[in-house]
Design an enzyme around this catalytic site. Structure first.
Site, short mmCIF file in Angstrom:
data_model
loop_
_atom_site.label_atom_id
_atom_site.label_comp_id
_atom_site.label_asym_id
_atom_site.label_seq_id
_atom_site.Cartn_x
_atom_site.Cartn_y
_atom_site.Cartn_z
N ILE A 153 22.11 29.86 48.40
CA ILE A 153 21.98 28.40 48.53
C ILE A 153 23.18 27.78 49.22
O ILE A 153 23.18 26.59 49.52
CB ILE A 153 21.77 27.73 47.16
CG1 ILE A 153 22.94 28.05 46.20
CG2 ILE A 153 20.44 28.13 46.55
CD1 ILE A 153 22.88 27.28 44.90
N GLY A 154 24.24 28.56 49.46
CA GLY A 154 25.43 28.01 50.11
C GLY A 154 26.29 29.10 50.70
O GLY A 154 26.32 30.22 50.20
N GLY B 184 30.16 29.13 52.43
CA GLY B 184 31.34 28.41 52.91
C GLY B 184 32.52 29.32 53.11
O GLY B 184 32.41 30.55 53.04
N GLY C 190 33.39 31.62 50.10
CA GLY C 190 32.42 32.61 49.65
C GLY C 190 30.99 32.09 49.69
O GLY C 190 30.72 30.94 50.03
N VAL D 184 27.29 31.28 47.78
CA VAL D 184 26.83 30.79 46.48
C VAL D 184 25.35 31.12 46.34
O VAL D 184 24.55 30.85 47.24
CB VAL D 184 27.06 29.27 46.34
CG1 VAL D 184 26.57 28.79 44.97
CG2 VAL D 184 28.54 28.94 46.52
N ASP E 192 40.63 19.84 47.50
CA ASP E 192 39.49 19.95 48.42
C ASP E 192 38.34 19.07 47.95
O ASP E 192 37.18 19.50 47.91
CB ASP E 192 39.03 21.40 48.55
CG ASP E 192 38.18 21.65 49.80
OD1 ASP E 192 38.25 20.83 50.73
OD2 ASP E 192 37.45 22.66 49.83
#
Length: 374
Positions: A91-92, A94, A97, A99, A217
Site C-alpha cells: 500500500i506504500g 517510500g 521502506g 508498507v 518529517d
C-alpha cells in the site's frame, strides 16, 4: 512287444533343465514404484525451486534468525506477518521502506513497514532509523500517535508492525482526487478534526515527553486517519530525542521532505521543535488551500506561495480551497490559514509553540460548532 514308460522320478531332459524360470512380478512392481517415487520427489523439488514464493526466498536469505519483540498482547505470530508480505498487499513505497496491509489468520488488519538494507552503504542508516522508530514508539502512548504492535528482525530485513488505519493518509484525502484515487472531497469539519488531532500528537511529543521528541518529517502523508477521521502521526524513523529544549540535534545529511523542511535547516543542519512547527504549518496550508506542498509546474513551494499571496495584497479568503469554502466556516478557515502562515515564518523564534497551535485550533472548532447551531 511292450514299451516301458519313463518313471516320474527320473530327471528331466537336458532341454528342460536350461529353460529360464518365470520372472518375479512382485520385484518388478516394487522397482517401478520406487523409481516413480524418486522421479516425483525430484520433480517436486524442481518445482519448489522454480516457483518458491517471495516470502520463502526472504526466509531463506534471513535463515531462521527472525526474532520478534511484542509491545502489545498479540493474536498473531511472526509467520502470519511474513506470509503477508506480497505485492498484492503493498500500500506504500517510500524512502524508508515498503508498507504492506496484512490480514492475520484471525482477521486482524495490521500495517507492516519493511526496511531492507542489503547495500552495505545504507545498512547503518536503515539500522538507525529502525532503532529510532522502535525506541520512540515503544516508549510513548497517545491517542494521536500510531500504536506500535511489534517489531520483527531478520538478517537483511526489519519489520515494524502498527495498527492499521482504515482511511490511510491525509495526503490521499487532500490530493488523491486529481489522481483518481478517491472521488469525494474532504470537507472542512473533518479537515479541522484532523488538524486538531495531529496538533495534539505533536504537542505531546514536544511538551509531555522527557526528553522532548522532534519528529523531523511531519507531512500530510505521515498523518494517518482511522474510520472516524481521527488523526495518528506515523513514521518516526527520522525522529530524534533532544537532551533539552535548547539543545537541538545536528544532522549531517538532508532529512525530511522537500516542501516541508524549515528554511534554517539548509544553513545550519540543526533541527528542533520549531522545525516540526514549520512542517506542520505547511500541512495547515494544505488543509485550507487544497494545494500540495510542492507542485512541479510552479517555481515556489506552498509556504512561499501563501506568503507571497498576502504580500501582494490579496485576501486570505481568495487563497482558500474553493471546493469546501462555506460561509459558515469561512472565519475558521481564514484563522487556520493565517496560523499556517505564522508557523512557516522564516524566523524560528517567531513561530508559535505546539501548545499555542493546539489551543487556537481547538477554539476554531468550538466557534465553528457554535456558528452551525446558530
Amino acid at each position: 512287444m511292450s514299451m516301458e514308460l519313463p518313471s516320474s522320478n527320473e530327471p528331466a531332459s537336458k532341454s528342460e533343465k536350461t529353460q529360464p524360470s518365470k520372472p518375479n512380478h512382485t520385484m518388478i512392481v516394487t522397482c517401478v514404484v520406487i523409481a516413480a517415487a524418486v522421479i516425483l520427489i525430484i520433480g517436486i523439488g524442481i518445482l519448489m525451486r522454480v516457483f518458491r514464493p517471495r516470502v520463502g526466498r526472504r526466509k531463506e536469505r534471513d535463515g531462521l534468525e527472525w526474532s520478534m519483540i511484542s509491545f502489545q498482547r498479540l493474536k498473531f505470530n511472526k509467520w502470519d506477518i511474513l506470509g503477508g508480505l506480497i505485492d498484492e498487499n503493498l500500500i506504500g513505497n517510500g524512502g524508508s521502506g515498503k508498507v504492506y496491509r496484512v490480514i492475520t489468520k484471525k482477521g486482524q488488519k495490521v500495517a507492516v513497514k519493511s526496511i531492507r538494507h542489503e547495500q552495505k552503504e545504507r545498512q547503518g542508516l536503515m539500522e538507525k532509523q529502525f532503532l529510532a522508530e522502535v525506541k520512540i514508539l515503544g516508549g510513548i502512548w497517545h491517542n494521536n500517535i500510531v500504536k506500535l504492535l511489534c517489531c520483527i528482525r531478520g538478517k537483511t530485513t526489519k519489520l515494524i508492525v502498527y495498527e492499521y488505519m482504515d482511511k490511510q493518509c491525509l495526503h490521499k484525502w487532500l490530493h488523491g482526487k486529481k489522481r483518481g484515487l478517491i472521488t469525494q472531497v474532504l470537507q472542512w469539519e473533518r479537515r479541522l478534526k484532523i488538524a486538531i488531532g495531529a496538533a495534539q500528537g505533536l504537542c505531546y511529543l514536544h511538551h509531555s515527553c522527557s526528553p522532548p521528541i522532534v519528529h523531523r518529517d511531519i507531512k500530510s502523508s505521515n498523518i494517518l486517519v482511522d474510520s472516524d477521521f481521527n488523526a495518528r502521526i506515523v513514521d518516526f524513523g527520522l525522529a530524534k530525542m533532544m537532551a533539552s529544549e535548547g539543545d537541538p540535534e545536528t544532522a549531517y545529511a538532508i532529512v525530511g521532505t522537500f516542501g516541508y523542511i524549515a528554511p534554517e535547516y539548509g544553513n545550519t543542519r540543526k533541527v528542533d521543535a520549531k522545525s516540526d512547527i514549520y512542517s506542520f504549518g505547511v500541512v495547515l496550508l494544505e488543509l485550507t488551500t487544497g494545494r500540495e506542498a510542492v507542485t512541479r509546474n510552479e517555481d515556489m513551494n506552498l509556504a512561499q506561495w501563501a506568503h507571497k499571496h498576502l504580500r501582494e495584497g490579496n485576501s486570505a479568503a481568495d487563497a482558500l480551497d474553493e471546493e469546501i469554502k462555506d460561509p459558515r466556516y469561512l472565519e475558521a478557515m481564514i484563522t487556520v490559514f493565517k496560523l499556517g502562515l505564522a508557523c512557516t515564518l522564516s524566523s524560528p523564534s517567531s513561530r508559535p509553540s505546539m501548545k499555542d497551535i493546539s489551543q487556537i485550533l481547538q477554539r476554531c472548532s468550538e466557534n465553528s460548532h457554535m456558528s452551525t447551531e446558530s
